[in-house]
Structures are given as C-alpha cells and as structure tokens.
Design a protein around this motif. Structure first.
Motif, mmCIF file in Angstrom:
data_model
loop_
_atom_site.group_PDB
_atom_site.id
_atom_site.type_symbol
_atom_site.label_atom_id
_atom_site.label_comp_id
_atom_site.label_asym_id
_atom_site.label_seq_id
_atom_site.Cartn_x
_atom_site.Cartn_y
_atom_site.Cartn_z
ATOM 1 N N ALA A 132 19.369 14.319 -3.633
ATOM 2 C CA ALA A 132 19.810 13.838 -2.320
ATOM 3 C C ALA A 132 19.292 12.434 -2.011
ATOM 4 O O ALA A 132 19.627 11.871 -0.973
ATOM 5 N N LEU A 133 18.460 11.874 -2.882
ATOM 6 C CA LEU A 133 17.958 10.516 -2.698
ATOM 7 C C LEU A 133 19.068 9.514 -2.958
ATOM 8 O O LEU A 133 20.014 9.825 -3.663
ATOM 9 N N HIS A 159 11.374 1.915 4.990
ATOM 10 C CA HIS A 159 10.880 2.424 3.712
ATOM 11 C C HIS A 159 12.048 3.064 2.981
ATOM 12 O O HIS A 159 12.748 3.911 3.552
ATOM 13 N N ILE A 160 12.251 2.660 1.743
ATOM 14 C CA ILE A 160 13.335 3.173 0.922
ATOM 15 C C ILE A 160 12.736 3.992 -0.209
ATOM 16 O O ILE A 160 11.919 3.482 -0.979
ATOM 17 N N PHE A 161 13.143 5.247 -0.298
ATOM 18 C CA PHE A 161 12.666 6.148 -1.338
ATOM 19 C C PHE A 161 13.817 6.380 -2.307
ATOM 20 O O PHE A 161 14.754 7.117 -2.019
ATOM 21 N N ASP A 162 13.728 5.685 -3.453
ATOM 22 C CA ASP A 162 14.767 5.726 -4.479
ATOM 23 C C ASP A 162 14.619 6.948 -5.372
ATOM 24 O O ASP A 162 13.505 7.436 -5.576
ATOM 25 N N PRO A 163 15.728 7.391 -5.969
ATOM 26 C CA PRO A 163 15.601 8.393 -7.034
ATOM 27 C C PRO A 163 14.901 7.749 -8.228
ATOM 28 O O PRO A 163 14.607 6.551 -8.209
ATOM 29 N N PHE A 206 11.767 16.530 3.052
ATOM 30 C CA PHE A 206 13.146 16.242 2.670
ATOM 31 C C PHE A 206 13.410 16.681 1.231
ATOM 32 O O PHE A 206 14.419 17.328 0.948
ATOM 33 N N LEU A 207 12.501 16.340 0.322
ATOM 34 C CA LEU A 207 12.671 16.712 -1.082
ATOM 35 C C LEU A 207 12.626 18.223 -1.278
ATOM 36 O O LEU A 207 13.391 18.766 -2.083
ATOM 37 N N ALA A 253 16.683 7.673 8.689
ATOM 38 C CA ALA A 253 17.815 6.898 9.189
ATOM 39 C C ALA A 253 19.057 7.124 8.342
ATOM 40 O O ALA A 253 20.176 7.045 8.836
ATOM 41 N N LEU A 254 18.854 7.418 7.048
ATOM 42 C CA LEU A 254 19.988 7.562 6.136
ATOM 43 C C LEU A 254 19.528 8.294 4.886
ATOM 44 O O LEU A 254 18.390 8.106 4.446
#
Length: 118
Positions: free
Chosen positions: A72-73, A5-9, A64-65, A83-84
């Motif tokens: 930080a995204l 899962h990728i959480f973009d800005p 995280f947010l 993972a990153l």
C-alpha cells in the motif's frame, strides 16, 4: 510551513530513479520533489529497503503497514498525519500542503504547446 514525510516502498536506491527500467511516475515525482525543496519545503523521504527503522519507529506508519501492508506504500504524512497513500503526490498537492503556489513547467515549443496540438 508544514513538514512532509514520504515513506517509500523498498526501492533500489533512495529515489527509485535508477537502473534500466525506471518508473516514469518516480521520475515525475522526483522533479516535483526537487521543485518543492528548492522553494523551501521541508520534506524527508524514507526507503523501506534502506531505512526500515524509520518505518518501525513511527507509530502512524507502523499501524498503516500492519493494517494495509507494504504493497500500500507510498505513504505521505503531512505534519504527522496521513495525507495520501498508494501513490505519489503531484506538484499541486505538494504546493497545497506547504502553502506554495504550484507552477507547471511546460514548453511552448513542445507537444501541444502554443495553439497547435499533436
């Protein structure tokens, strides 16, 4: 195979590869993401501007947010674990997380192709 899962800005569109001033990092990541998906990777991508509830409803992302802020995204989760963060993964990282073998697409006739270098 793992799920990524990728959480973009907040991006102008779902991929960030739009407009007149396109970030080369996003172009490269988009190509690597397409490669991974074509090879069977299970990847979902969420954009803060277009899908804020995905960020709010995921406890890991929400924490995280709260701790690091949206600057930080991107945040990448593999099977629900961080993972990153702070940059997009490269093809090698995507391959490692999904158990695939990374391949580099290099042109033999391009710069530094064959035995000559630019």
């Amino acid at each position: 195979m793992s799920t990524i899962h990728i959480f973009d800005p907040a991006l102008c569109c779902s991929t960030g590869v739009c407009g007149v001033d396109v970030d080369q990092q996003l172009v490269d990541f988009s190509a690597d993401l397409d490669w991974a998906k074509q090879n069977g990777a299970q990847i979902e991508r969420f954009n803060l501007a277009q899908q804020p509830m995905a960020f709010a409803e995921n406890a890991v992302v929400k924490a995280f947010l709260e701790r690091s802020g949206a600057e930080a995204l991107p945040l990448i989760l593999v099977d629900g674990e961080v993972a990153l963060a702070g940059r997009y993964p490269n093809r090698t990282e995507l391959a490692r997380w999904t158990g695939m073998v990374a391949t580099e697409e290099k042109s033999e006739s391009g710069c530094c192709g064959g035995s000559r270098c630019c």
